[in-house]
Scaffold this motif. Structure first.
Motif, PDB file in Angstrom:
ATOM      1  N   GLY A 223     -70.024  46.530 -35.678  1.00  0.00           N
ATOM      2  CA  GLY A 223     -70.529  45.688 -36.759  1.00  0.00           C
ATOM      3  C   GLY A 223     -69.936  44.301 -36.696  1.00  0.00           C
ATOM      4  N   ARG A 224     -69.533  43.801 -37.842  1.00  0.00           N
ATOM      5  CA  ARG A 224     -69.070  42.416 -37.914  1.00  0.00           C
ATOM      6  C   ARG A 224     -67.597  42.280 -37.517  1.00  0.00           C
ATOM      7  NH1 ARG A 224     -69.458  42.375 -44.479  1.00  0.00           N
ATOM      8  NH2 ARG A 224     -67.680  43.733 -44.887  1.00  0.00           N
ATOM      9  N   ILE A 225     -67.261  41.072 -37.143  1.00  0.00           N
ATOM     10  CA  ILE A 225     -65.880  40.727 -36.795  1.00  0.00           C
ATOM     11  C   ILE A 225     -65.257  39.942 -37.939  1.00  0.00           C
ATOM     12  CG2 ILE A 225     -64.666  38.920 -35.490  1.00  0.00           C
ATOM     13  CD1 ILE A 225     -65.678  40.077 -32.963  1.00  0.00           C
ATOM     14  N   THR A 226     -63.983  40.230 -38.206  1.00  0.00           N
ATOM     15  CA  THR A 226     -63.230  39.466 -39.195  1.00  0.00           C
ATOM     16  C   THR A 226     -61.917  39.016 -38.575  1.00  0.00           C
ATOM     17  OG1 THR A 226     -64.181  40.814 -40.981  1.00  0.00           O
ATOM     18  CG2 THR A 226     -62.273  39.445 -41.538  1.00  0.00           C
ATOM     19  N   ASP A 227     -61.590  37.737 -38.745  1.00  0.00           N
ATOM     20  CA  ASP A 227     -60.339  37.174 -38.245  1.00  0.00           C
ATOM     21  C   ASP A 227     -59.385  36.932 -39.404  1.00  0.00           C
ATOM     22  OD1 ASP A 227     -60.723  36.809 -35.361  1.00  0.00           O
ATOM     23  OD2 ASP A 227     -62.339  35.455 -35.947  1.00  0.00           O
ATOM     24  N   TYR A 228     -58.108  37.297 -39.194  1.00  0.00           N
ATOM     25  CA  TYR A 228     -57.079  37.127 -40.215  1.00  0.00           C
ATOM     26  C   TYR A 228     -55.922  36.314 -39.649  1.00  0.00           C
ATOM     27  CZ  TYR A 228     -59.408  41.253 -42.257  1.00  0.00           C
ATOM     28  OH  TYR A 228     -60.330  42.138 -42.754  1.00  0.00           O
ATOM     29  N   ARG A 229     -55.403  35.424 -40.461  1.00  0.00           N
ATOM     30  CA  ARG A 229     -54.144  34.750 -40.162  1.00  0.00           C
ATOM     31  C   ARG A 229     -53.104  35.305 -41.121  1.00  0.00           C
ATOM     32  NH1 ARG A 229     -53.275  32.228 -35.370  1.00  0.00           N
ATOM     33  NH2 ARG A 229     -55.190  31.165 -34.710  1.00  0.00           N
ATOM     34  N   ARG A 230     -52.028  35.876 -40.561  1.00  0.00           N
ATOM     35  CA  ARG A 230     -51.062  36.572 -41.399  1.00  0.00           C
ATOM     36  C   ARG A 230     -49.627  36.211 -41.032  1.00  0.00           C
ATOM     37  NH1 ARG A 230     -54.003  42.556 -41.595  1.00  0.00           N
ATOM     38  NH2 ARG A 230     -55.427  42.025 -43.305  1.00  0.00           N
ATOM     39  N   GLU A 231     -48.762  36.367 -42.018  1.00  0.00           N
ATOM     40  CA  GLU A 231     -47.322  36.247 -41.825  1.00  0.00           C
ATOM     41  C   GLU A 231     -46.699  37.481 -42.468  1.00  0.00           C
ATOM     42  OE1 GLU A 231     -46.729  32.540 -43.840  1.00  0.00           O
ATOM     43  OE2 GLU A 231     -46.780  31.406 -41.974  1.00  0.00           O
ATOM     44  N   MET A 232     -45.881  38.184 -41.697  1.00  0.00           N
ATOM     45  CA  MET A 232     -45.336  39.440 -42.169  1.00  0.00           C
ATOM     46  C   MET A 232     -43.814  39.390 -42.197  1.00  0.00           C
ATOM     47  SD  MET A 232     -45.651  43.202 -40.465  1.00  0.00           S
ATOM     48  CE  MET A 232     -44.452  42.707 -39.221  1.00  0.00           C
ATOM     49  N   CYS A 233     -43.247  39.906 -43.252  1.00  0.00           N
ATOM     50  CA  CYS A 233     -41.794  39.931 -43.408  1.00  0.00           C
ATOM     51  C   CYS A 233     -41.359  41.341 -43.771  1.00  0.00           C
ATOM     52  CB  CYS A 233     -41.377  38.950 -44.514  1.00  0.00           C
ATOM     53  SG  CYS A 233     -39.592  38.891 -44.789  1.00  0.00           S
ATOM     54  N   ARG A 234     -40.378  41.848 -43.059  1.00  0.00           N
ATOM     55  CA  ARG A 234     -39.808  43.150 -43.398  1.00  0.00           C
ATOM     56  C   ARG A 234     -38.786  42.946 -44.507  1.00  0.00           C
ATOM     57  NH1 ARG A 234     -36.582  47.345 -39.349  1.00  0.00           N
ATOM     58  NH2 ARG A 234     -35.750  48.683 -40.989  1.00  0.00           N
ATOM     59  N   VAL A 235     -39.024  43.587 -45.644  1.00  0.00           N
ATOM     60  CA  VAL A 235     -38.129  43.465 -46.784  1.00  0.00           C
ATOM     61  C   VAL A 235     -36.919  44.375 -46.605  1.00  0.00           C
ATOM     62  CG1 VAL A 235     -37.942  43.668 -49.299  1.00  0.00           C
ATOM     63  CG2 VAL A 235     -40.094  42.935 -48.274  1.00  0.00           C
ATOM     64  N   LYS A 236     -37.197  45.618 -46.293  1.00  0.00           N
ATOM     65  CA  LYS A 236     -36.165  46.609 -45.973  1.00  0.00           C
ATOM     66  C   LYS A 236     -36.837  47.691 -45.145  1.00  0.00           C
ATOM     67  CE  LYS A 236     -35.318  47.451 -50.333  1.00  0.00           C
ATOM     68  NZ  LYS A 236     -34.809  48.068 -51.605  1.00  0.00           N
ATOM     69  N   LYS A 237     -36.103  48.677 -44.709  1.00  0.00           N
ATOM     70  CA  LYS A 237     -36.680  49.717 -43.870  1.00  0.00           C
ATOM     71  C   LYS A 237     -37.869  50.368 -44.579  1.00  0.00           C
ATOM     72  CE  LYS A 237     -35.599  53.902 -41.258  1.00  0.00           C
ATOM     73  NZ  LYS A 237     -34.568  54.896 -40.879  1.00  0.00           N
ATOM     74  N   GLY A 238     -39.021  50.337 -43.912  1.00  0.00           N
ATOM     75  CA  GLY A 238     -40.213  50.963 -44.467  1.00  0.00           C
ATOM     76  C   GLY A 238     -40.942  50.140 -45.506  1.00  0.00           C
ATOM     77  N   GLU A 239     -40.521  48.907 -45.725  1.00  0.00           N
ATOM     78  CA  GLU A 239     -41.184  48.050 -46.708  1.00  0.00           C
ATOM     79  C   GLU A 239     -41.482  46.689 -46.086  1.00  0.00           C
ATOM     80  OE1 GLU A 239     -39.528  47.932 -50.685  1.00  0.00           O
ATOM     81  OE2 GLU A 239     -38.437  49.794 -50.319  1.00  0.00           O
ATOM     82  N   TYR A 240     -42.739  46.241 -46.245  1.00  0.00           N
ATOM     83  CA  TYR A 240     -43.175  44.984 -45.657  1.00  0.00           C
ATOM     84  C   TYR A 240     -43.974  44.181 -46.671  1.00  0.00           C
ATOM     85  CZ  TYR A 240     -42.043  46.981 -41.075  1.00  0.00           C
ATOM     86  OH  TYR A 240     -41.400  47.529 -40.004  1.00  0.00           O
ATOM     87  N   VAL A 241     -43.854  42.878 -46.563  1.00  0.00           N
ATOM     88  CA  VAL A 241     -44.697  41.961 -47.318  1.00  0.00           C
ATOM     89  C   VAL A 241     -45.492  41.134 -46.310  1.00  0.00           C
ATOM     90  CG1 VAL A 241     -44.735  39.904 -48.782  1.00  0.00           C
ATOM     91  CG2 VAL A 241     -43.264  41.831 -49.382  1.00  0.00           C
ATOM     92  N   THR A 242     -46.808  41.054 -46.531  1.00  0.00           N
ATOM     93  CA  THR A 242     -47.674  40.283 -45.646  1.00  0.00           C
ATOM     94  C   THR A 242     -48.425  39.234 -46.453  1.00  0.00           C
ATOM     95  OG1 THR A 242     -47.988  42.183 -44.174  1.00  0.00           O
ATOM     96  CG2 THR A 242     -49.586  40.394 -44.005  1.00  0.00           C
ATOM     97  N   PHE A 243     -48.399  38.007 -45.948  1.00  0.00           N
ATOM     98  CA  PHE A 243     -49.190  36.925 -46.533  1.00  0.00           C
ATOM     99  C   PHE A 243     -50.408  36.693 -45.640  1.00  0.00           C
ATOM    100  CE2 PHE A 243     -44.732  35.854 -47.605  1.00  0.00           C
ATOM    101  CZ  PHE A 243     -44.814  35.871 -48.996  1.00  0.00           C
ATOM    102  N   THR A 244     -51.602  36.834 -46.188  1.00  0.00           N
ATOM    103  CA  THR A 244     -52.824  36.526 -45.458  1.00  0.00           C
ATOM    104  C   THR A 244     -53.273  35.135 -45.894  1.00  0.00           C
ATOM    105  OG1 THR A 244     -53.461  38.857 -45.354  1.00  0.00           O
ATOM    106  CG2 THR A 244     -55.190  37.231 -44.946  1.00  0.00           C
ATOM    107  N   THR A 245     -53.176  34.179 -44.967  1.00  0.00           N
ATOM    108  CA  THR A 245     -53.432  32.782 -45.320  1.00  0.00           C
ATOM    109  C   THR A 245     -54.848  32.328 -44.991  1.00  0.00           C
ATOM    110  OG1 THR A 245     -52.524  32.084 -43.189  1.00  0.00           O
ATOM    111  CG2 THR A 245     -51.002  32.168 -45.065  1.00  0.00           C
TER     112      THR A 245
END
Length: 209
Positions: free
Chosen positions: A125-147
């Protein structure tokens, strides 16, 4: 087949708030911030119906050595995700409808995709492009910013060519903030939900995207 399991929550924030949070995470997490581009091609079923789970062909940083087939679904608020690495040749076979090589493949996800593709007539189907920045907060926890999110118009049969037209999918001045936390299920519950064997190892690719 064993899956990565996690909880996720996504909110829209302003660019000003994004900059504040990014600076805060950088100052408290030893500067561990990964910036990347992610391209995802979604598979659709006959009549644009989706199967129970969603399947995607993904490429990270436009790098042919980082192509993955991804399966994802949600059950009772918990996300289940599995990825399998593919070569460019394998991905192009898949996109061209050559699936017989996936039948009974040693990688369970590929064999699973073959079954679902034949049962539900899945097609690219369709294609989607993402620009992201990911930060590991602690083990098993992540925060991602999709810009940035750009969605191609119409079906596309290649990860390596740009769609003729793309539409921006984020409101001006907004960033998506996603928090993910891994969920460790008890072995018995995990085995029942996932149908996994005791010898299988945890998916190393699925969580961080």
């Amino acid at each position: 087949m064993i899956y990565t399991t996690y909880y996720a929550q996504t909110n829209s924030i302003t660019e000003e708030r994004y900059k504040e949070l990014k600076e805060a995470y950088l100052s408290t997490n030893t500067g561990n911030l990964e910036s990347f581009h992610l391209r995802k091609l979604e598979f659709q079923g006959a009549g644009q119906r989706k199967a129970v789970a969603s399947y995607y062909l993904c490429m990270k940083n436009r790098d042919e050595s980082q192509i993955f087939l991804e399966k994802k679904y949600m059950q009772n608020g918990l996300y289940f995700k599995k990825c399998a690495k593919l070569s460019r040749e394998e991905s192009e076979k898949l996109l061209n409808g050559d699936l017989e090589w996936m039948k009974n493949h040693r990688k369970e996800l590929l064999a699973d995709f073959y079954r679902q593709a034949t049962l539900n007539s899945l097609y690219p189907g369709r294609i989607t492009d993402y620009r992201r920045e990911m930060c590991r907060v602690k083990k098993g926890e992540y925060v991602t910013f999709t810009t940035a999110i750009g969605r191609g118009i119409g079906p596309c049969r290649s990860l390596f060519e740009e769609p003729e037209m793309k539409l921006p999918c984020l409101d001006k001045g907004k960033v998506l903030l996603t928090y993910k936390k891994s969920a460790s299920l008890p072995q018995m519950v995990s085995s029942m939900l996932q149908g996994q064997s005791m010898e299988e190892k945890q998916d190393e690719y699925g969580f961080i995207f």
